[in-house]
Design a protein around this motif. Structure first.
Motif, PDB file in Angstrom:
ATOM      1  N   MET A 246       0.998  -0.811  -0.059  1.00 13.05           N
ATOM      2  CA  MET A 246       0.567   0.024  -0.090  1.00 13.05           C
ATOM      3  C   MET A 246       0.569   1.295   0.423  1.00 13.05           C
ATOM      4  O   MET A 246       1.665   1.776   1.067  1.00 13.05           O
ATOM      5  N   LEU A 247       0.532   2.104  -0.810  1.00 14.46           N
ATOM      6  CA  LEU A 247       1.301   3.327  -0.777  1.00 14.46           C
ATOM      7  C   LEU A 247       0.491   4.528  -1.103  1.00 14.46           C
ATOM      8  O   LEU A 247       1.358   6.142  -0.795  1.00 14.46           O
ATOM      9  N   ASN A 248      -0.434   4.759  -1.589  1.00 11.06           N
ATOM     10  CA  ASN A 248      -1.118   5.601  -1.051  1.00 11.06           C
ATOM     11  C   ASN A 248      -1.945   5.628   0.422  1.00 11.06           C
ATOM     12  O   ASN A 248      -3.047   4.389   0.322  1.00 11.06           O
ATOM     13  N   SER A 249      -2.117   6.366   1.352  1.00 10.08           N
ATOM     14  CA  SER A 249      -2.796   6.467   2.496  1.00 10.08           C
ATOM     15  C   SER A 249      -2.909   5.289   2.991  1.00 10.08           C
ATOM     16  O   SER A 249      -3.963   4.854   3.256  1.00 10.08           O
ATOM     17  N   PRO A 294      -1.195   6.071  -8.728  1.00  7.13           N
ATOM     18  CA  PRO A 294      -0.913   4.719  -8.096  1.00  7.13           C
ATOM     19  C   PRO A 294       0.387   4.084  -9.129  1.00  7.13           C
ATOM     20  O   PRO A 294       1.257   4.356  -9.839  1.00  7.13           O
ATOM     21  N   MET A 295       1.106   2.947  -8.319  1.00  2.17           N
ATOM     22  CA  MET A 295       2.347   2.657  -9.108  1.00  2.17           C
ATOM     23  C   MET A 295       2.146   2.163 -10.308  1.00  2.17           C
ATOM     24  O   MET A 295       3.142   2.173 -11.251  1.00  2.17           O
ATOM     25  N   LYS A 296       0.627   1.829 -10.787  1.00  2.00           N
ATOM     26  CA  LYS A 296       0.394   1.045 -12.103  1.00  2.00           C
ATOM     27  C   LYS A 296       1.049   2.594 -13.323  1.00  2.00           C
ATOM     28  O   LYS A 296       1.038   2.365 -14.392  1.00  2.00           O
ATOM     29  N   TYR A 297       1.217   3.638 -12.539  1.00  2.80           N
ATOM     30  CA  TYR A 297       1.527   4.985 -13.718  1.00  2.80           C
ATOM     31  C   TYR A 297       2.610   4.529 -13.999  1.00  2.80           C
ATOM     32  O   TYR A 297       2.870   4.747 -15.483  1.00  2.80           O
ATOM     33  N   PHE A 298       3.473   4.133 -12.997  1.00  2.00           N
ATOM     34  CA  PHE A 298       4.921   3.398 -13.622  1.00  2.00           C
ATOM     35  C   PHE A 298       5.424   2.766 -13.375  1.00  2.00           C
ATOM     36  O   PHE A 298       6.963   2.347 -14.162  1.00  2.00           O
TER      37      PHE A 298
END
Ligand SMILES: Cc1ncc(COP(=O)(O)O)c(C=O)c1O
Length: 475
Positions: A246-249, A294-298
């Motif tokens: 989990m990387l957001n909130s 999200p990580m999906k962007y990278f």
């Protein structure tokens, strides 16, 4: 010294002096019995001890292997990176959820925002309209991978964030929990290694326990939330198949990781060819102007399966989640067809009408403002009474406060005591396993500070102070 310790020491020496190279296979258990003259049980204990120390790792049906040497050195600086070979959390979570369900209990331990904030009259009206139409619940158009129109809407929300997405990339699930569980099940087999953050939503631990996985944990970074050095070291050291992060909130702590760190995580995933299951259920509950990426962007090479849901914005009762799944779409649908079959057809149809309307965006804007306000009020209230003895972690998103109590205070005892006053909090043993101390609690701050909540907080403060003083009294 036990015989197994003796054997473990001599093998350790061979690894440390380089006689046994990184990733070379250790003698099989039987070979080792013959070589050493020890019993099978002694050899097995020695190998397991070395595994717990992070010096070797095991592969299902293949035996034991020497861990990466470079990583062994790096890990010396990160002693908290560790193997959690034994996981037992399911009964604890079950008992916790059962004990805190009663409506009379003040739900400061709940994982969901206050239901008053999630209720949306327009959505209920649309659901009622659909309920009158047979098509909305008898039709099979919402079977896996899910309603096409709904998948198109979700895909367009990704595209708006700069993540080119097609409806075929999405599988609709019964909440995020199913998305996460099916993703993990599709990517792993019993005995595989997975990587989790040291503190993480209990659903991740439960899934690992159920699937018989070995869990490596990395500590949180005190400033950045995510510790890239430990992450890199763990990927070098263990044959990790999947990470669940989990990387957001983040739940339970609350931090959001920077774009720079996310970029580096994506690079490492690609380098090590490791998949990431990203739990992003709080993605809409940011406070500023910008939704965090999200990580999906990278993820340029499709290593990320991004999971989310509508549970935290319009209610967990909707049970609609999804996974941005890429090439694993069929594998996940396969598993879904053997378990829940499909998420609610009626609600999928209703969301197709509700989501594109201005009502949803308006609802989100109001929800974010209200959560930010309530969390700030809770924070000030708790800080005024506890800041000298406790550390309160405040992050600007979501609706959790993570509170560090003095080390001698056991959060499980505090939870039990508060339950007698019909107040629930979430003790840290739900999120972190195999640690020496359990002196953290998570508090849900999504409620208006009315009289009932104020009394509950006053009682919480009183019980914390008693627990702190108990130690000083007994000195
Ligand atoms: C971090 C996290 N992930 C996943 C879930 C599951 O969400 P859902 O209700 O969509 O299944 C929860 C619910 O509490 C959560 O807190």
């Amino acid at each position: 010294m036990y015989k197994s310790e003796q054997l473990a020491r001599s093998i350790r020496a061979l690894i440390e002096n380089g006689s046994w190279q990184a990733h070379s296979k250790l003698p099989s258990l039987r070979e080792q019995v013959q070589r050493s003259g020890f019993s099978l049980m002694t050899v097995l204990n020695a190998y397991q001890e070395l595994e717990a120390q992070g010096l070797v790792y095991s592969k299902e049906k293949s035996g034991y292997f020497v861990a990466g040497n470079l990583a062994t050195q790096a890990l010396a600086h990160h002693p908290e990176t560790k193997l959690n070979a034994h996981i037992e959390i399911n009964s604890q979570v079950f008992n916790y959820l059962k004990a805190t369900q009663d409506e009379e209990i003040v739900p400061l331990g709940s994982a969901f925002p206050c239901s008053d904030l999630l209720y949306n009259a327009k959505l209920m009206q649309i659901i009622a309209q659909h309920a009158k139409r047979k098509r909305s619940y008898l039709n099979s158009d919402s079977m896996p991978p899910g309603n096409l129109e709904l998948r198109k809407i979700i895909a367009s929300r990704y595209s708006l964030q700069g993540i080119p997405t097609d409806a075929n990339d999405i599988v609709i699930t019964s909440g995020a929990l199913e998305a996460l569980n099916l993703s993990l099940q599709a990517l792993t087999q019993a005995g595989d290694y997975i990587l989790l953050q040291q503190n993480i939503f209990y659903g991740a631990w439960q899934a690992a326990e159920r699937l018989g996985l070995k869990v490596i944990t990395i500590p949180e970074h005190p400033q950045h939330g995510f510790d890239l050095v430990s992450f890199d070291a763990a990927l070098n050291k263990y044959p990790i198949k999947v990470c669940w992060l989990m990387l957001n909130s983040h739940n339970p702590i609350g931090f959001t990781v920077s774009n720079e760190i996310k970029f580096q995580i994506a690079k490492l995933l690609h380098e090590h060819q490791v998949y990431l299951i990203e739990d992003d259920v709080y993605q809409e509950l940011y406070y500023g102007a910008q939704k965090p990426l999200p990580m999906k962007y990278f993820d340029q090479h499709n290593y990320v399966l991004h999971c989310s849901s509508f549970s935290k914005t319009i209610g967990m009762g909707t049970r609609i989640g999804w996974v941005h799944v890429g090439k694993f779409s069929n594998a996940i649908q396969h598993l879904q067809m053997m378990s829940t079959l499909s998420a609610s057809t009626l609600v999928q149809h209703a969301l197709v009408d509700f989501l594109p309307s201005h009502h949803y965006e308006k609802h989100l804007r109001q929800l974010r403002l209200q959560l930010e306000h309530n969390k700030q009020v809770f924070y000030q209230f708790l800080k005024a009474h506890l800041s000298t003895q406790c550390e309160i972690y405040y992050y600007s998103s979501g609706y959790f406060l993570w509170v560090k109590l003095p080390e001698h205070v056991d959060s499980m005892s505090l939870y039990r005591q508060l339950l007698e006053y019909k107040i629930a909090i979430a003790p840290s043993s739900l999120f972190r396993l195999n640690t020496l101390t359990q002196n953290f609690i998570r508090i849900n701050c999504s409620f208006n500070l009315n009289e009932r909540i104020q009394q509950a907080l006053a009682q919480l403060i009183c019980c914390i102070q008693q627990a702190i003083n108990h130690r000083s009294d007994s000195r």
